[in-house]
Design a protein around this motif. Structure first.
Motif, mmCIF file in Angstrom:
data_model
loop_
_atom_site.group_PDB
_atom_site.id
_atom_site.type_symbol
_atom_site.label_atom_id
_atom_site.label_comp_id
_atom_site.label_asym_id
_atom_site.label_seq_id
_atom_site.Cartn_x
_atom_site.Cartn_y
_atom_site.Cartn_z
ATOM 1 N N GLN A 48 3.276 -7.126 -10.792
ATOM 2 C CA GLN A 48 2.220 -6.267 -10.235
ATOM 3 C C GLN A 48 2.738 -4.844 -9.984
ATOM 4 N N LEU A 49 4.018 -4.757 -9.616
ATOM 5 C CA LEU A 49 4.642 -3.448 -9.418
ATOM 6 C C LEU A 49 4.696 -2.692 -10.746
ATOM 7 N N THR A 76 10.646 4.614 -7.897
ATOM 8 C CA THR A 76 9.937 3.574 -7.143
ATOM 9 C C THR A 76 10.934 2.676 -6.419
ATOM 10 N N GLU A 97 2.380 1.699 -3.476
ATOM 11 C CA GLU A 97 1.354 2.206 -4.408
ATOM 12 C C GLU A 97 1.170 3.717 -4.224
ATOM 13 N N LYS A 99 2.783 -3.103 -13.330
ATOM 14 C CA LYS A 99 1.414 -2.726 -13.737
ATOM 15 C C LYS A 99 0.927 -1.516 -12.953
ATOM 16 N N ALA A 100 1.284 -1.439 -11.670
ATOM 17 C CA ALA A 100 0.886 -0.279 -10.859
ATOM 18 C C ALA A 100 1.545 0.991 -11.392
ATOM 19 N N GLU A 101 2.814 0.894 -11.786
ATOM 20 C CA GLU A 101 3.517 2.063 -12.332
ATOM 21 C C GLU A 101 2.873 2.508 -13.644
ATOM 22 N N ARG A 152 0.837 -1.207 0.000
ATOM 23 C CA ARG A 152 0.000 0.000 0.000
ATOM 24 C C ARG A 152 0.872 1.258 0.000
ATOM 25 N N HIS A 192 1.915 6.653 -7.003
ATOM 26 C CA HIS A 192 0.920 7.650 -7.408
ATOM 27 C C HIS A 192 1.478 9.068 -7.267
ATOM 28 N N ARG A 226 -0.182 1.893 -14.772
ATOM 29 C CA ARG A 226 -1.558 2.367 -14.539
ATOM 30 C C ARG A 226 -1.555 3.809 -14.031
ATOM 31 N N ASN A 227 -0.716 4.081 -13.047
ATOM 32 C CA ASN A 227 -0.683 5.431 -12.462
ATOM 33 C C ASN A 227 -0.122 6.462 -13.428
#
Length: 419
Positions: free
Chosen positions: A375-376, A164, A130, A378-380, A127, A134, A382-383
């Motif tokens: 997943q890391l 990150t 993430e 994809k989070a980068e 969390r 963001h 996406r944001n």
């Protein structure tokens, strides 16, 4: 059928060149014409070894160009080992072990290390990461709005994955430029801009040592000064009585700073170029971003194929799709080819954000080495794309300056005009 050493030496090399400097200097789409010929023919072909930075010789390698064959090898580590090295170009195994950490391990050893790293990514740590992603994505695009002429790679694609990693591991601000430069150079060493042929082997070792020592120092600091952060969780992680040593954490930083950085960076650049070239696809994505970005990211990664290949070694005389492979043979897993496999992907040369299913191999071919950081990444993506697509009014690109590499599908610079 046993394959003798003598017969390995007398094997006929494929007439399709996927080894030379000339081949890897061509654009991706042109190279894929050669891979398409191999996919269409036997799918498995014997090739001359790639050039090496090190004084060592190999007889050649089997090129796996079809998705099914790459997935099979990836999912059978007992037959195709990573422990002898995963670099397709000839490179001493000991250097690879330092630079690649648990990429050069097989189960059960690999399983323990993977669990050790995974256990540090608690829900609380995830969390926090993430939230950092963001904040960093917003700040990066803050600087792009109204910026005018920029290098898109330097200003947008490169900062987020590296920030990150720095945030995750607690790299002090003063050390961040050196770490970022070492990581970039390590993945770009094959390009003459970054290193001359004479310097290349020593430079590779130098960058590895800088990253490794930085990781080890961060680990030592957190052992003495524990905090509420990921690095503290990593140094305290324990699986089956095993903990990571400072040297192993140094190796993990190399892996993160190279594999975890460059892949997302290159995917960002290639995906944004494709969106600018396909305004209808961009409009489709922004019309329902939150519901469509998931499948879109899968296509971003397939399209970019940021890691072009990895290697394995056969542990015994075996077969791949009916083709005899001898114990000790090197096999090259060409993800870039698998992601354009016409038997798997309908119209693979199209940038289709709604593609479903999309069983690309951008995160590897499955099995124990499936990308731990997927997943890391994809989070980068996406944001960052949420900010880029909704806050920039204009994005225009010039001609990309491509990285010369047989390992990374890289763009060094991309002139852009943004508003």
């Amino acid at each position: 059928m046993a394959v003798t050493a003598a017969s390995v030496q007398t094997r006929e090399y494929s007439p399709v060149d996927i080894t030379s400097h000339d081949f890897w200097s061509r654009p991706f789409a042109v190279r894929d014409e050669s891979f398409a010929r191999l996919r269409k023919a036997e799918g498995l072909s014997w090739h001359r070894p790639l050039p090496s930075l090190f004084p060592m010789q190999e007889p050649g390698f089997w090129a796996l160009t079809r998705r099914a064959d790459i997935a099979y090898v990836s999912q059978h580590p007992e037959l195709f080992t990573s422990a002898q090295g995963v670099a397709l170009d000839p490179m001493p195994a000991e250097i690879q072990r330092v630079a690649s950490f648990f990429l050069t391990m097989d189960p059960p050893q690999h399983t323990v290390y993977r669990r050790l790293i995974s256990s540090a990514f608690t829900p609380r740590n995830v969390r926090r990461i993430e939230e950092q992603i963001h904040r960093n994505a917003v700040a990066i695009v803050d600087d792009l709005v109204g910026a005018g002429d920029i290098d898109f790679v330097e200003a947008c694609s490169a900062p987020l994955p590296m920030l990150t990693i720095m945030d995750m591991l607690g790299v002090p601000p003063a050390d961040q430029p050196a770490v970022a430069k070492a990581a970039e150079k390590l993945f770009s060493m094959s390009d003459d801009e970054y290193s001359s042929i004479e310097e290349r082997a020593q430079d590779t070792i130098n960058e590895i040592l800088l990253l490794s020592s930085t990781g080890a120092e961060l680990a030592q600091f957190r052992r003495k000064n524990p905090g509420d952060d990921l690095m503290t969780s990593i140094v305290n992680a324990e699986v089956e009585g095993h903990r990571l040593t400072d040297e192993e954490i140094g190796a993990f930083l190399i892996l993160l700073a190279s594999a975890g950085n460059d892949t997302t960076k290159q995917t960002t650049t290639h995906a944004m170029m494709a969106l600018v070239d396909n305004p209808d696809r961009r409009a489709w994505l922004t019309a329902d971003f939150e519901n469509r970005i998931g499948p879109a990211i899968e296509e971003f990664v397939r399209w970019a194929s940021p890691v072009l290949q990895f290697a394995r070694f056969a542990t015994a005389d075996t077969e791949i799709n009916g083709q005899p492979v001898a114990a000790g043979d090197k096999v090259g897993l060409f993800y870039c080819s698998a992601n354009r496999d016409e038997t798997v992907f309908d119209n693979p040369g199209a940038f289709d954000l709604s593609r479903s299913p999309n069983p690309h191999l951008g995160f590897g071919g499955g099995g124990p080495h499936f990308c731990l950081g997927n997943q890391l990444a994809k989070a980068e993506l996406r944001n960052l794309f949420r900010e880029l697509l909704f806050r920039l009014k204009t994005v225009e690109f010039g001609e990309p300056d491509l990285l010369y590499s047989n390992f990374v599908h890289g763009v060094k610079r991309l002139p852009a005009h943004v508003q």
